[in-house]
Design a protein around this motif. Structure first.
Motif, PDB file in Angstrom:
ATOM      1  N   ARG A  65      33.871  29.586  40.661  1.00 43.32           N
ATOM      2  CA  ARG A  65      35.045  30.006  39.899  1.00 43.32           C
ATOM      3  C   ARG A  65      36.341  29.369  40.422  1.00 43.32           C
ATOM      4  NH1 ARG A  65      35.156  34.424  36.112  1.00 43.32           N
ATOM      5  NH2 ARG A  65      33.121  34.342  35.125  1.00 43.32           N
ATOM      6  N   LYS A 122      30.564  34.470  40.010  1.00 43.68           N
ATOM      7  CA  LYS A 122      30.977  34.923  41.340  1.00 43.68           C
ATOM      8  C   LYS A 122      30.016  35.975  41.901  1.00 43.68           C
ATOM      9  CE  LYS A 122      34.689  32.939  43.022  1.00 43.68           C
ATOM     10  NZ  LYS A 122      34.786  32.450  44.398  1.00 43.68           N
ATOM     11  N   GLU A 168      42.732  35.283  42.249  1.00 49.31           N
ATOM     12  CA  GLU A 168      41.490  34.819  41.633  1.00 49.31           C
ATOM     13  C   GLU A 168      40.579  36.004  41.376  1.00 49.31           C
ATOM     14  OE1 GLU A 168      37.514  32.266  42.845  1.00 49.31           O
ATOM     15  OE2 GLU A 168      39.278  32.234  44.133  1.00 49.31           O
ATOM     16  N   LEU A 176      39.518  33.539  34.759  1.00 52.86           N
ATOM     17  CA  LEU A 176      39.445  33.170  36.169  1.00 52.86           C
ATOM     18  C   LEU A 176      40.456  33.883  37.052  1.00 52.86           C
ATOM     19  CD1 LEU A 176      38.857  29.312  36.132  1.00 52.86           C
ATOM     20  CD2 LEU A 176      37.223  31.105  36.595  1.00 52.86           C
ATOM     21  N   GLU A 224      30.852  31.096  31.433  1.00 58.38           N
ATOM     22  CA  GLU A 224      31.503  29.854  31.849  1.00 58.38           C
ATOM     23  C   GLU A 224      30.499  28.888  32.482  1.00 58.38           C
ATOM     24  OE1 GLU A 224      34.393  29.284  30.850  1.00 58.38           O
ATOM     25  OE2 GLU A 224      35.138  31.255  30.358  1.00 58.38           O
TER      26      GLU A 224
END
Length: 667
Positions: free
Chosen positions: A561, A56, A290, A267, A546
């Motif tokens: 994400r 992100k 989120e 997440l 991730e």
């Protein structure tokens, strides 16, 4: 996407003082707001090596076109300015906890000639008594409905009140005795106002007085043989007790606190808050948000408190105590800021013991349940599952959608008791009957890549054997008998084929391994040696950032994400990890619980079980003769003699003659 190097501030131009910074995109929109104790140190972290940033944050710095900052005098000022800008610009990359609803309160309009009971949101009004907050609104309505039986204060709007006044007829509530009907003069203005004051007194905590009063009236009615009135008073008492049950005292009656529970994964984060007023839980709220950065627990709590309390129009709703599961990054500044908003002292702390800690644990449990429910709803949505499969197909360049996904994970402790797990997802949902676990050989236990190579080889070698078995023998047999085969015979062949079609007969579209490039390479090499690398796509999901790794690709695939495809891969990976951990613990427990029977050659687990079942205890097994041992199922003369000799030799002890120093064996 912009290159962060193109707008990176020149070295030495960023100040070292505390401040607040804003990232803006090419359209001059604010996309992220942050604060820092040292602006230079914080901003340099975004530009040192953008490739190592969380997904992100990586997306944010590549979306931005420039960064600007404002120096402030202290961290407290930075906290205040950060919230002001977040509220003003609502940046897309900041965590946003607040929803579009305000707190619902039970209100009594004591500023009117005929006070009204109603649910109110928004700003507080002068002369109105508020109770709560309550959540959900249904809880308020149920409480009011019960209270109106004892305190029949009006609940209608001004328009309904005037219409009934003109018509000279009360509304339905007036006919069923849940309103004293002041609109038609059934009660005087003074008496109705007194009734509203009693309602307020009861909700303020002076409940026992009214219960005692009703009990006295019930006893008097019984004494006068007025059983109908006594029954009505009894029902009123039960109604008040029912209100008590909904507002159970959990802490001391002078406690005013908001208790927050927070649970997170890679997440998302789930938050629950219990509003305790007068020692009672008056309401509950929750959010699932989120996560947009590698935010610490303390930062999550700080941002939560900023957004929950900074947006209140009526700051008197801020309680005296705010109990949280983790300390914020700047606890003193947060407490000072909230104290300034409330105009009175606010204590922000993590409870360490007692009833408040116990209640905090309950709130955290609620947050855990909310996060699980959110994930179940998300994974159970067929639209989201279809989108996830489509996203994975496009991101990985697959010709067919990955309708069957198999994920493999390795679990061990320093190379001992190594096990591997295989979990299966079909159409985005787990297929637990196809889960399998593998015990890894000593050679495969060298490291994770060797273990991964072994488990992939074993799984797909089994698949090839099953494919060959189903493709040839049954079909050849069917061809030989084709001339006189009947439908019944073909049906029998199909049944036999189905029985032989065991767990490894169906290949996946996608193989996921828990790990990075090394594990992916090992899995792909196993598929290459079996000639299946062209049929099956293999990827690795690395937990740190991730990212998705493909064979022989130096750069990973980064999914957003918020991607449903990434969410599905995470669910598959986490399920494989859980299943592997469970299998490893089981194997380790069995290894730790050793038995003397394990030392006897030729005595396997099945025969050990038969011995224990026959003799009931190890003491009887040791004392048994050879003929008695043969009575146990599966124990022959030779094995019985071996068992007997083992225990006979074990009974001998070595003793040392303390005088001569000689070692002698004794029976």
């Amino acid at each position: 996407m912009a290159d962060p190097a193109s707008y990176r501030p020149a070295p030495g131009t960023i100040p070292t003082e505390p401040g607040v910074y804003r990232f803006r995109d090419a359209h001059d929109r604010v996309i992220y707001v942050g604060k820092a104790k040292s602006l230079r140190s914080r901003l340099n972290s975004y530009f040192t090596n953008p490739a190592l940033l969380p997904p992100k944050t990586h997306a944010m710095v590549h979306t931005a076109a420039r960064v600007e900052w404002t120096i402030v005098g202290s961290e407290l000022e930075a906290l205040q300015l950060e919230y002001t800008w977040i509220k003003e610009f609502t940046p897309r990359f900041n965590i946003m906890y607040r929803d579009d609803k305000s707190y619902p309160y039970l209100a009594v309009t004591m500023n009117e000639a005929f006070p009204r009971v109603q649910v109110m949101r928004g700003d507080r009004r002068k002369g109105v008594k508020y109770f709560g907050p309550f959540s959900p609104v249904k809880a308020i309505r149920e409480t009011v409905d019960t209270m109106l039986r004892v305190f029949p204060v009006r609940t209608c709007s001004a328009g309904v009140f005037r219409r009934a006044e003109r018509a000279g007829r009360p509304c339905l509530l007036g006919y069923i005795d849940k309103c004293s009907a002041p609109c038609v003069g059934n009660i005087s203005q003074e008496d109705h106002y007194a009734l509203a004051e009693d309602f307020v007194a009861f909700m303020s905590g002076d409940a026992r007085r009214f219960v005692r009063q009703l009990e006295t009236q019930m006893k008097d009615a019984v004494a006068e043989l007025d059983y109908e009135s006594a029954a009505r008073y009894r029902d009123d008492i039960q109604a008040l007790h029912k209100v008590f049950e909904r507002n159970t005292v959990v802490l001391s009656e002078d406690t005013e606190a908001d208790i927050f529970g927070l649970v997170e994964d890679e997440l998302e984060a789930a938050v629950q808050v219990f509003h305790v007023r007068g020692g009672r839980i008056r309401g509950q709220r929750g959010w699932v948000v989120e996560k947009v950065d590698d935010t610490t627990e303390g930062q999550l709590v700080e941002q939560l408190l900023q957004q929950v309390y900074g947006g209140l129009d009526d700051t008197s709703r801020i309680p005296r105590e705010v109990l949280i599961p983790f300390a914020p990054t700047n606890p003193k500044d947060i407490s000072t800021w909230l104290t300034g908003l409330r105009g009175a002292n606010v204590s922000v702390r993590v409870p360490q013991r007692g009833d408040k800690k116990a209640l905090l644990e309950t709130v955290v449990e609620n947050a855990e349940a909310a996060l699980k429910l959110h994930k179940v709803k998300r994974s159970g949505d067929i639209t989201n599952r279809s989108l996830a499969i489509q996203e994975l197909q496009e991101a990985l360049g697959m010709e067919e959608p990955p309708l069957r996904i198999e994920c493999f994970d390795i679990s061990h402790v320093q190379g001992t008791n190594v096990v591997a797990s295989m979990v299966v997802f079909e159409d985005g949902l787990p297929k637990k009957r196809d889960y399998r676990k593998f015990n890894i050989s000593e050679e495969g236990s060298r490291d994770d890549t060797a273990s991964m190579f072994e488990v992939i080889t074993r799984r797909f070698a089994n698949y090839l054997r099953q494919r060959a078995k189903t493709a040839h023998p049954v079909l050849e047999h069917a061809d030989e008998q084709a001339a006189d085969a009947t439908d019944e015979t073909l049906g029998q062949h199909e049944a036999e084929l189905e029985e032989k079609n065991d767990k490894f007969a169906y290949p996946p579209s996608l193989v996921v391994v828990d790990g990075g490039q090394a594990q992916v390479s090992a899995a792909n090499r196993a598929l290459e040696e079996l000639g299946l690398d062209a049929e099956i796509t293999v990827v690795g999901l690395a937990k740190r950032l991730e990212e998705i790794w493909l064979p022989e690709d130096p750069f990973p695939v980064i999914l957003p994400r918020s991607s449903e495809g990434l969410y599905l891969l995470q669910r598959v990976r986490d399920e494989a990890h859980r299943f592997a951990i469970t299998a490893h613990r089981s194997k380790r427990s069995k290894a730790m619980i050793g038995s003397e029977l394990d030392l006897i050659p030729g005595l396997g687990a099945t025969k050990q079980k038969a011995l224990r079942a026959h003799f009931k205890s190890m003491k009887r097994i040791r004392a048994a003769s050879v003929s008695e041992l043969q009575e146990a199922p599966g124990i022959g003369p030779k094995l019985a003699q071996t068992i007997h000799d083992h225990f006979a030799s074990a009974e001998k002890t070595v003793a040392v003659n303390m005088t001569t120093g000689e070692v002698q064996e004794e029976s």
